[in-house]
Motif scaffolding. Structure first.
Motif, PDB file in Angstrom:
ATOM      1  N   SER A   1       0.967  -1.301   0.025  1.00  0.00           N
ATOM      2  CA  SER A   1      -0.088   0.114  -0.115  1.00  0.00           C
ATOM      3  C   SER A   1       0.599   1.344   0.339  1.00  0.00           C
ATOM      4  O   SER A   1       0.524   2.275  -0.383  1.00  0.00           O
ATOM      5  CB  SER A   1      -0.871   0.008   1.299  1.00  0.00           C
ATOM      6  N   ILE A   2       1.825   1.240   1.017  1.00  0.00           N
ATOM      7  CA  ILE A   2       2.712   2.362   1.057  1.00  0.00           C
ATOM      8  C   ILE A   2       3.381   2.534  -0.406  1.00  0.00           C
ATOM      9  O   ILE A   2       3.827   3.980  -0.520  1.00  0.00           O
ATOM     10  CB  ILE A   2       3.728   2.499   2.101  1.00  0.00           C
ATOM     11  N   LEU A   3       4.403   1.596  -1.140  1.00  0.00           N
ATOM     12  CA  LEU A   3       5.184   2.060  -2.617  1.00  0.00           C
ATOM     13  C   LEU A   3       3.904   2.109  -3.134  1.00  0.00           C
ATOM     14  O   LEU A   3       4.248   2.595  -4.215  1.00  0.00           O
ATOM     15  CB  LEU A   3       5.159   0.009  -2.212  1.00  0.00           C
ATOM     16  N   THR A   4       2.693   1.881  -3.372  1.00  0.00           N
ATOM     17  CA  THR A   4       1.805   1.428  -4.631  1.00  0.00           C
ATOM     18  C   THR A   4       1.332   3.003  -4.359  1.00  0.00           C
ATOM     19  O   THR A   4       0.639   3.497  -5.744  1.00  0.00           O
ATOM     20  CB  THR A   4       0.579   0.308  -4.704  1.00  0.00           C
ATOM     21  N   ASN A   5       1.041   3.564  -3.542  1.00  0.00           N
ATOM     22  CA  ASN A   5       0.451   5.229  -3.524  1.00  0.00           C
ATOM     23  C   ASN A   5       1.639   6.236  -4.039  1.00  0.00           C
ATOM     24  O   ASN A   5       1.040   6.921  -4.252  1.00  0.00           O
ATOM     25  CB  ASN A   5      -0.100   4.908  -1.721  1.00  0.00           C
ATOM     26  N   LYS A   6       3.099   5.320  -4.129  1.00  0.00           N
ATOM     27  CA  LYS A   6       3.201   7.101  -4.727  1.00  0.00           C
ATOM     28  C   LYS A   6       3.839   6.736  -6.024  1.00  0.00           C
ATOM     29  O   LYS A   6       3.944   7.377  -6.676  1.00  0.00           O
ATOM     30  CB  LYS A   6       5.323   6.389  -4.607  1.00  0.00           C
ATOM     31  N   LEU A   7       2.997   6.178  -6.572  1.00  0.00           N
ATOM     32  CA  LEU A   7       2.588   5.600  -7.812  1.00  0.00           C
ATOM     33  C   LEU A   7       1.764   6.639  -8.150  1.00  0.00           C
ATOM     34  O   LEU A   7       0.490   7.310  -7.577  1.00  0.00           O
ATOM     35  CB  LEU A   7       2.164   4.391  -8.757  1.00  0.00           C
ATOM     36  N   PRO A   8       1.067   7.040  -9.080  1.00  0.00           N
ATOM     37  CA  PRO A   8       0.203   7.731 -10.434  1.00  0.00           C
ATOM     38  C   PRO A   8      -0.777   7.356  -9.897  1.00  0.00           C
ATOM     39  O   PRO A   8      -0.987   6.090 -10.283  1.00  0.00           O
ATOM     40  CB  PRO A   8       0.254   8.316 -11.326  1.00  0.00           C
ATOM     41  N   GLU A   9      -1.883   7.904  -9.468  1.00  0.00           N
ATOM     42  CA  GLU A   9      -3.441   7.063  -8.904  1.00  0.00           C
ATOM     43  C   GLU A   9      -4.079   6.333 -10.242  1.00  0.00           C
ATOM     44  O   GLU A   9      -4.511   5.692  -9.280  1.00  0.00           O
ATOM     45  CB  GLU A   9      -4.579   8.413  -8.763  1.00  0.00           C
ATOM     46  N   SER A  10      -3.767   6.185 -11.653  1.00  0.00           N
ATOM     47  CA  SER A  10      -4.147   5.838 -12.370  1.00  0.00           C
ATOM     48  C   SER A  10      -3.242   4.463 -12.596  1.00  0.00           C
ATOM     49  O   SER A  10      -3.927   3.709 -12.977  1.00  0.00           O
ATOM     50  CB  SER A  10      -4.509   6.034 -13.675  1.00  0.00           C
TER      51      SER A  10
ATOM     52  N   ILE B   1      -4.700   3.802   3.765  1.00  0.00           N
ATOM     53  CA  ILE B   1      -3.545   4.888   3.761  1.00  0.00           C
ATOM     54  C   ILE B   1      -3.191   6.142   3.472  1.00  0.00           C
ATOM     55  O   ILE B   1      -3.058   6.970   4.497  1.00  0.00           O
ATOM     56  CB  ILE B   1      -2.514   3.768   3.275  1.00  0.00           C
ATOM     57  N   GLU B   2      -3.850   5.813   2.015  1.00  0.00           N
ATOM     58  CA  GLU B   2      -3.782   7.433   1.636  1.00  0.00           C
ATOM     59  C   GLU B   2      -4.369   8.768   2.948  1.00  0.00           C
ATOM     60  O   GLU B   2      -4.044   9.504   2.466  1.00  0.00           O
ATOM     61  CB  GLU B   2      -4.058   7.429  -0.011  1.00  0.00           C
ATOM     62  N   LYS B   3      -5.577   8.091   2.529  1.00  0.00           N
ATOM     63  CA  LYS B   3      -6.760   8.925   3.305  1.00  0.00           C
ATOM     64  C   LYS B   3      -6.365   9.756   4.795  1.00  0.00           C
ATOM     65  O   LYS B   3      -6.609  11.185   5.460  1.00  0.00           O
ATOM     66  CB  LYS B   3      -7.591   9.113   3.300  1.00  0.00           C
ATOM     67  N   ASN B   4      -5.549   9.170   5.053  1.00  0.00           N
ATOM     68  CA  ASN B   4      -5.099   9.108   7.184  1.00  0.00           C
ATOM     69  C   ASN B   4      -3.700   9.449   7.108  1.00  0.00           C
ATOM     70  O   ASN B   4      -2.619   8.078   7.638  1.00  0.00           O
ATOM     71  CB  ASN B   4      -5.565   7.948   7.410  1.00  0.00           C
ATOM     72  N   PRO B   5      -2.990  10.402   7.051  1.00  0.00           N
ATOM     73  CA  PRO B   5      -1.476  10.626   7.207  1.00  0.00           C
ATOM     74  C   PRO B   5      -0.674   9.740   8.699  1.00  0.00           C
ATOM     75  O   PRO B   5       0.350   8.858   8.419  1.00  0.00           O
ATOM     76  CB  PRO B   5      -1.225  11.646   7.242  1.00  0.00           C
ATOM     77  N   THR B   6      -1.922   9.704   9.308  1.00  0.00           N
ATOM     78  CA  THR B   6      -1.462   8.895  11.105  1.00  0.00           C
ATOM     79  C   THR B   6      -1.201   7.723  10.497  1.00  0.00           C
ATOM     80  O   THR B   6      -0.164   7.519  11.119  1.00  0.00           O
ATOM     81  CB  THR B   6      -2.428   9.939  11.696  1.00  0.00           C
ATOM     82  N   VAL B   7      -1.505   7.281  10.029  1.00  0.00           N
ATOM     83  CA  VAL B   7      -1.809   5.397   9.577  1.00  0.00           C
ATOM     84  C   VAL B   7      -0.558   5.373   9.070  1.00  0.00           C
ATOM     85  O   VAL B   7      -0.372   4.238   9.170  1.00  0.00           O
ATOM     86  CB  VAL B   7      -2.846   5.198   8.831  1.00  0.00           C
TER      87      VAL B   7
ATOM     88  N   LEU C   1      -8.893   4.593  18.265  1.00  0.00           N
ATOM     89  CA  LEU C   1      -9.671   5.479  18.953  1.00  0.00           C
ATOM     90  C   LEU C   1      -9.463   7.099  19.442  1.00  0.00           C
ATOM     91  O   LEU C   1     -10.024   7.839  19.321  1.00  0.00           O
ATOM     92  CB  LEU C   1      -9.286   4.817  20.681  1.00  0.00           C
ATOM     93  N   ASN C   2      -8.108   7.289  18.291  1.00  0.00           N
ATOM     94  CA  ASN C   2      -7.532   8.702  17.991  1.00  0.00           C
ATOM     95  C   ASN C   2      -8.606   9.134  16.957  1.00  0.00           C
ATOM     96  O   ASN C   2      -8.945  10.659  16.695  1.00  0.00           O
ATOM     97  CB  ASN C   2      -6.077   8.744  17.601  1.00  0.00           C
ATOM     98  N   MET C   3      -8.281   8.520  15.720  1.00  0.00           N
ATOM     99  CA  MET C   3      -9.130   9.240  14.646  1.00  0.00           C
ATOM    100  C   MET C   3     -11.115   9.126  14.983  1.00  0.00           C
ATOM    101  O   MET C   3     -11.795   9.865  14.589  1.00  0.00           O
ATOM    102  CB  MET C   3      -9.035   7.871  13.396  1.00  0.00           C
TER     103      MET C   3
END
Length: 254
Positions: A36-45, A185-191, A233-235
């Protein structure tokens, strides 16, 4: 087919199958976080395609490795001794994989918290990340986890058919969960930061295992589950504060 029919009639085979599927799914969590972390660095398409190709090729690689079970088991034989510990090929693979995870997680944390990198190098790094590089890193890490899980599976059952079914089911679960987890993961930076912390911990665990210091997996996943619960809980608390603030602003306007 006759062998499969005989296995289906054996209660011990069913227990081994369920246990192996559970183990493969749990180990798959580590892979999914990294993917998830690795592929989120790619263009969304390209993200969904990269996840599917990476996980699909990982399945092919795992099935191929299962065909060489007898050879993989021999990877536990010591190759050389250092500081009183006999290092096998399995140990060296785990250490290399652990070092790679620690390096990758540290690099991503640095990019996330350093404002200068965020304005410069981070953007450049994200832009130059290619689908081929992402898939290559996915396969590299999956190789490490595959060797470890196959050696563990051999100790639980001698039937390769059971191992194959467990791998196919676990990878199917990964395929279903990859996109929702990536979006979350993309929508929640703290995650993201929490996930990178998980990768650091997993990397250090792999290094420790390779050095001969076994850390029970239950402790690792219990710590991860507790951290995830606290973050959940924090979220919830942040969401409640946001809703209360919006309600107060709406009330003030009226």
């Amino acid at each position: 087919m006759q062998d499969i029919a005989l296995l289906l009639q054996d209660p011990a085979a069913w227990i081994a199958l369920v246990t192996l599927i559970a183990m493969e799914v749990v180990l798959g969590i580590d892979n999914l976080v990294f993917i998830s972390i690795l592929t989120n660095k790619l263009p969304e398409s390209q993200r969904e395609k990269a996840r599917r190709i990476g996980i699909g090729l990982a399945l092919v690689m795992r099935l191929g490795l299962l065909g060489t079970v007898a050879w993989i088991v021999q990877l536990t034989n010591p190759v050389f001794t250092l500081f009183g510990h006999g290092f096998s090929w399995k140990d060296m693979i785990l250490i290399a994989g652990g070092l790679f995870l620690v390096w990758k997680a540290t690099k991503e944390i640095h990019h996330s918290v350093d404002p200068e990198d965020k304005d410069g190098d981070f953007i450049a790094s994200s832009a130059t990340t290619t689908m081929g590089a992402a898939i290559g890193q996915i396969l590299l890490l999956d190789l490490v986890f595959s060797v470890d899980s196959i050696i563990t599976a051999v100790g639980m059952t001698e039937h390769v058919t059971i191992m194959v079914i467990a791998v196919i089911v676990a990878v199917s679960v990964m395929l279903l969960a990859a996109n929702p987890l990536g979006r979350f993961i993309e929508k929640n930076p703290t995650v993201v930061m929490l996930a990178l912390g998980f990768l650091l911990m997993i990397g250090m665990t792999l290094i420790a295992d390779g050095m001969g210091f076994h850390v029970p997996k239950g402790y690792i996943y219990a710590a991860m589950a507790f951290s995830a619960l606290v973050e959940g809980l924090n979220m919830m608390a942040r969401r409640k504060k946001r809703l209360d603030r919006q309600a107060a602003e709406k009330h003030t306007r009226h």
